[in-house]
Design a protein around this motif. Structure first.
Motif, mmCIF file in Angstrom:
data_model
loop_
_atom_site.group_PDB
_atom_site.id
_atom_site.type_symbol
_atom_site.label_atom_id
_atom_site.label_comp_id
_atom_site.label_asym_id
_atom_site.label_seq_id
_atom_site.Cartn_x
_atom_site.Cartn_y
_atom_site.Cartn_z
ATOM 1 N N VAL A 5 25.834 58.305 8.305
ATOM 2 C CA VAL A 5 26.187 56.990 8.735
ATOM 3 C C VAL A 5 26.574 57.256 10.309
ATOM 4 N N ASP B 83 29.868 62.018 5.986
ATOM 5 C CA ASP B 83 28.491 61.691 5.776
ATOM 6 C C ASP B 83 27.974 61.315 7.067
ATOM 7 N N GLN C 291 30.758 59.745 -1.975
ATOM 8 C CA GLN C 291 29.286 59.355 -2.303
ATOM 9 C C GLN C 291 29.442 58.059 -3.298
ATOM 10 N N LYS D 285 32.466 54.719 -1.815
ATOM 11 C CA LYS D 285 32.162 54.374 -0.315
ATOM 12 C C LYS D 285 32.703 53.032 0.005
ATOM 13 N N GLU D 286 33.096 52.377 -0.755
ATOM 14 C CA GLU D 286 33.335 51.075 -0.340
ATOM 15 C C GLU D 286 34.930 50.859 -0.139
ATOM 16 N N ARG E 88 31.056 46.695 7.689
ATOM 17 C CA ARG E 88 29.715 46.120 7.242
ATOM 18 C C ARG E 88 29.241 44.670 7.206
ATOM 19 N N ALA F 131 36.487 54.495 8.026
ATOM 20 C CA ALA F 131 35.709 53.307 7.396
ATOM 21 C C ALA F 131 34.871 52.558 8.293
ATOM 22 N N THR G 189 34.118 44.123 4.391
ATOM 23 C CA THR G 189 33.903 45.264 3.629
ATOM 24 C C THR G 189 33.509 46.492 4.445
ATOM 25 N N TYR G 190 33.997 47.574 4.231
ATOM 26 C CA TYR G 190 33.732 48.732 5.115
ATOM 27 C C TYR G 190 33.047 49.936 4.323
ATOM 28 N N GLU G 191 32.326 50.715 4.979
ATOM 29 C CA GLU G 191 31.436 51.702 4.296
ATOM 30 C C GLU G 191 32.662 53.186 4.661
ATOM 31 N N PHE H 181 33.024 56.748 5.621
ATOM 32 C CA PHE H 181 32.122 57.913 6.142
ATOM 33 C C PHE H 181 32.679 59.271 6.339
#
Length: 265
Positions: free
Chosen positions: A232, A229, A170, A173-174, A262, A259, A185-187, A189
């Motif tokens: 997502v 997560d 959490q 996340k990046e 985004r 990931a 840029t990715y998230e 998850f």
């Protein structure tokens, strides 16, 4: 995933075999033991040059393996790195972690960087790399990135140690994929143990059914060291990167960090 998503019984690449990374006597080792690695690498530098590079890489790895909340990242100068090695085509960075490495790809030889550093010298730490199943623009539905699970925490050795904690995911996340002309840029998850099947060989992720089935299967893993997560949502229209490394304590599985892209700068 259902067997209908797989194609044929062709041999699996060494990068995703049940025992993909060989442990050799070294100050720094992979967590996977008693494995059979790729064939022996021929020397590409004098022993003196290789020793100097190995010492330099060892010092760097020890620093990256330290537990710290603050990391200093430099701008990536691709012109400089590509003079060292033209196979360096991208950079991966996860802010707040030691993951900050060039990504390499050797056309026609997917095993080349299993045991070579980005100077192309023999090195049990290997490099962070992708295979020819993926394009270099990161626009594939799924791009698989490999790295050794080093006991010091270097390469991808910190992933399982940290992302098994929900609180860590959490707050971290990046994920960034840096290319010469842009940064994605990715998230992050999901972080899960998974089968050692060669995902890119057996599954065509451009097929929406296959993409959905495999993603659902990965995200349905229930294990003590699995963190997902569920807020997502991913679709076949997304661009996913999967970091793949060996699973500590189980040579028959991989540990995956997923990931979703985004935005781009």
């Amino acid at each position: 995933p259902s067997s209908s998503a797989a194609s044929g019984n062709a041999p699996v690449s060494a990068a995703e075999s049940s025992e993909p990374f060989s442990k050799e006597p070294s100050a720094e080792s992979s967590d996977e033991e008693n494995s059979e690695g790729p064939s022996e690498i021929s020397d590409e530098a004098s022993s003196e040059e290789e020793s100097d590079v190995s010492d330099e890489m060892s010092e760097e790895s020890e620093e990256l393996g330290e537990e710290t909340s603050e990391y200093v990242y430099e701008d990536v100068n691709f012109a400089v790195y590509q003079k060292i090695n033209k196979d360096i085509y991208a950079w991966i960075r996860i802010p707040g972690t030691p993951i900050d490495y060039p990504i390499l790809n050797r056309k026609g030889d997917n095993e080349y960087y299993l045991k070579r550093n980005y100077y192309r010298y023999a090195d049990t730490r290997g490099s962070i790399f992708t295979e020819d199943y993926n394009n270099r623009d990161f626009n594939d539905p799924v791009t698989l990135i490999y790295g050794h699970n080093m006991s010091s925490g270097s390469m991808f050795g910190s992933i399982q140690k940290t992302y098994t904690k929900k609180s860590f995911m959490q707050s971290h996340k990046e994920l960034q994929i840096i290319l010469p002309d842009k940064t994605y840029t990715y998230e992050i998850f999901a972080a899960v143990p998974y089968s050692n099947i060669h995902l890119m060989y057996y599954y065509d992720f451009t097929n929406t059914y296959v993409f959905t089935e495999v993603m659902n299967d990965i995200l349905s893993v229930r294990a003590m060291n699995a963190v997902v997560d569920k807020t997502v949502k991913v679709t076949p229209d997304d661009h996913i990167v999967i970091l793949s490394t060996c699973l500590s304590g189980n040579g028959n599985q991989r540990y995956l960090l997923l990931a979703v892209r985004r935005d781009a700068e």
